[in-house]
Design an enzyme around this catalytic site. Sequence first.
Site, PDB file in Angstrom:
ATOM      1  N   SER A 158       0.800  -1.229   0.000  1.00 26.17           N
ATOM      2  CA  SER A 158       0.000   0.000   0.000  1.00 26.17           C
ATOM      3  C   SER A 158       0.829   1.273   0.000  1.00 26.17           C
ATOM      4  O   SER A 158       0.300   2.339  -0.290  1.00 26.17           O
ATOM      5  CB  SER A 158      -0.967   0.008   1.184  1.00 26.17           C
ATOM      6  N   LYS A 174       0.860   4.317   7.147  1.00 25.63           N
ATOM      7  CA  LYS A 174       0.159   5.142   6.168  1.00 25.63           C
ATOM      8  C   LYS A 174       0.521   6.610   6.374  1.00 25.63           C
ATOM      9  O   LYS A 174       1.089   6.989   7.389  1.00 25.63           O
ATOM     10  CB  LYS A 174      -1.363   5.007   6.310  1.00 25.63           C
TER      11      LYS A 174
END
Length: 152
Positions: A67, A104
Site C-alpha cells: 500500500s 500510512k
Amino acid sequence: MEEKKPIDGAEYITLEEAKRLKLPYFEGAAAGFPSPAADYQHESLDLNEKFVHHPEASYFVRVKGESMIGLGILDGDICLADRQEEVADGHIVVAFVNGGLTVKTLDTSTRDKGYLRLLPANPDFKPIIIDANDQFIIQGRVTSIHRDIRRH
C-alpha cells in the site's frame, strides 16, 4: 464517505537488545562517474546514533503489503518509528486501528467533517477512514526506512 479497508498487518520489531555496531563510513559516493573512495572515508558510523533520536520511544516495524510503494516503502521493509516525534498532517505514521497495525500517511484535512484518513501510496488501495467509532492510536512517526536489497 470513503470505504473502510482492512489493515495491512505490519508487525513490531523491538529495539531492546539492539547492539551498537560502528562500521566504516564513506560519504559522497557518486551515482554517476566513480571517484576514489579513500577521499571520502570517515572514521565510522553508528546507525543507532544516526537514526534513533529517542531510544526509549523508538521501535522498528516490518511492513507487510504494497500500500505504500508510491513512497518507496516496500513489502518487507523495516520502518523506524518514534513515539516522541511530533505528528502532523502529511506525516507517515504507524497507527493501531481496530486491532491491527498499519503504516500510512496521516490526512487530517477531513477533521472538520468528523473523520481522519490514513492514506495509502498505491492507487490499488483505498484510504482508511477513522471516525469516532474506531479504535485508533497513532503509535509513532516513521523517521526512516531500511531495506535489505539482497532479497530483491
